[in-house]
Design an enzyme around this catalytic site. Sequence first.
Site, PDB file in Angstrom:
ATOM      1  N   HIS A   1      -1.940   8.213   5.957  1.00 54.49           N
ATOM      2  CA  HIS A   1      -2.392   6.980   5.309  1.00 54.49           C
ATOM      3  C   HIS A   1      -3.810   6.670   5.790  1.00 54.49           C
ATOM      4  O   HIS A   1      -4.666   6.275   4.998  1.00 54.49           O
ATOM      5  CB  HIS A   1      -1.416   5.864   5.668  1.00 54.49           C
TER       6      HIS A   1
ATOM      7  N   HIS B   1      -9.577   2.744   0.288  1.00 53.76           N
ATOM      8  CA  HIS B   1      -8.148   2.441   0.230  1.00 53.76           C
ATOM      9  C   HIS B   1      -7.794   1.796  -1.110  1.00 53.76           C
ATOM     10  O   HIS B   1      -8.186   0.675  -1.390  1.00 53.76           O
ATOM     11  CB  HIS B   1      -7.791   1.503   1.375  1.00 53.76           C
TER      12      HIS B   1
ATOM     13  N   CYS C   1       0.803  -1.221   0.000  1.00 55.52           N
ATOM     14  CA  CYS C   1       0.000   0.000   0.000  1.00 55.52           C
ATOM     15  C   CYS C   1       0.837   1.272   0.000  1.00 55.52           C
ATOM     16  O   CYS C   1       0.280   2.379  -0.045  1.00 55.52           O
ATOM     17  CB  CYS C   1      -0.931  -0.014   1.205  1.00 55.52           C
TER      18      CYS C   1
END
Length: 609
Positions: free
Chosen positions: A424, A465, A272
């Site tokens: 994040h 996400h 990620c």
Amino acid sequence: AHAVAIVGFGEIGPFGNARARWSIEKSQRLTSADAIELAWLCGHIKFENGEWLDLESGDTVDVNDLVNTYDLNSAIGIRENAVFDPNMVEAYSEVLLSEDLVFHVPDADIADSFKRQDPANTHVVVAEDGFKVVRKAGARVRVPRIDPIDRDIAGQLPAGFDPTRLGFDSQQLEQIDPVAIYNLLATAEAFRTAGIDPRELWAEIHPSRIACTQGSGIGGMRALRRLYADSVLDQNKQSDVLQETLINVGAAYPGMYIYGGYGPMINPVSACATAAVSVEVASDLLTARKADFVVAGAFDDFSKEGARGFAEMQATISADERARRGFDPDQSSRPCDARRGGFVESQGGGTILLCRGDTAIELGLPIYGLVAGAWSAADGLQKSVPAPGPGVSAIGAGGLSSPLGQALDTLGLGADDIGVVSIHGTSTDANDLNETQLHSNLAKALGRSAGNPLPVIGQKAITGHAKGGAAAWQLIGLCQSLNEGIIPPMHNLDEPDRRLDDRAPLLFSDETLNYGPGAIRAGILTSLGFGHVGAAVCVANANVLLEGLSETELEYYSQRRDARWNYQLKAQYSVMLGEQQYFGGGVDKTLSADQEYELLLDPNGRIVL
């Protein structure tokens, strides 16, 4: 002038593009321009004879009421899963036959292949129309059944999104994995926002100096399914599917179709954190003068395989948990909120175009931000693969003399000039608690003045996400924030997690903060990935560079930049008006093999069309 400049960006995700996403992020509503673009992107309207028409009826539409006419708000963002039905996902379970299973096949070779798989429990009988295969009672076979996935929402491309309307043909869409399609679309958009046609770039920069650092966290899920699952099931065979599973191939397509670079090709795979690491590698290439122009970014998809994997890890919010807490789909991603229940997956990503500041000034490219510094870090000894750690905080080791401190000082900035943090912020306990502690410690280590609040952006509350592409959206959003002097609110922050009360100087605002254009001098984002990879990108306002130009230099640059902005607007409108394709289908190579070698071996070689 040697700073790394962000000169273009393209985003594809739950809001279609960066413009609509930014409108929702900062003000919770679409502008009229957003609505026209989104209604066109979703296939509702077309432009013909000087007016916008409904695509089905051909009637004139009211462009001031498109949001209501086509219920555009329900077509964007995080919403119920329309990619696949999570209640109808198949699994193949092994069972013991309680009686003989008999079926027919057309020829002997096929019949023999079944017998060779389980000779002890299979016999073949010649029949009138071919062969009868008998799998005896007691044999083990796999039978499909429904095995639902308790994850019913995701951030998905806008409802009605169809690449065939954007320049792709059916053969391309069948062969090329969707992750690469996303990349092609975003990269085409990035060159439009840069106000430059790639063919002009070839005339200005040696093609061996045009590099690519794009990557992906997982890669092409459809291709992986075809290679590893569909081949076992003897269905949907694609002869060249193996190449589509390679992550660097997804990154290669824009170079093959759009910008034709011959430079460094470094394609990170950092879960990620991939997009942030991509920018780090791009920045390093430019700083080391191994490239003059870099195409960076990352992309990932949303699939039933990934959804099941994250569900089994208990990483994503479940449908039952969402229902129990009474969350609508767009309320379910809740960074730093006490009622968060896991992250929400999304699909898409973004392309970032970078070059050195002097190149941007020389070519008149718009500068959306400056990469003051970009870093990645591991997290030391750990026992859990997904758990985030503190490694990124080392960029503040030494305060003013730290990597981050020196990067800021090079641009004449200090700790108090960082006016915003884009986290994040996955909406998980493990991430949110660690990441906010990291930024609190980092700000203090840099010597930020006491009482100087540091506002936080938690973008994933509206986007979900994107995995590998997450930091691309963050970086684009950070540039938009710096340029407008606006910091979006922390969406869905209804009940702040009280465990974050000691995270000074971080400020978690549930209201939009408007400081005015140019007021925010710098910002920083962090991106954390499975496998203990963390990354940070510090971005400075473009004015930090432009203020150092002489009046004459600034006037010359501004004229060329404004011309490129005009080109950008014309190109965007031309796409919607049907005068050119969103994705133009690629540029044909104009060089013979001998000319290609001659060009590459000539340091002054250029491609002039």
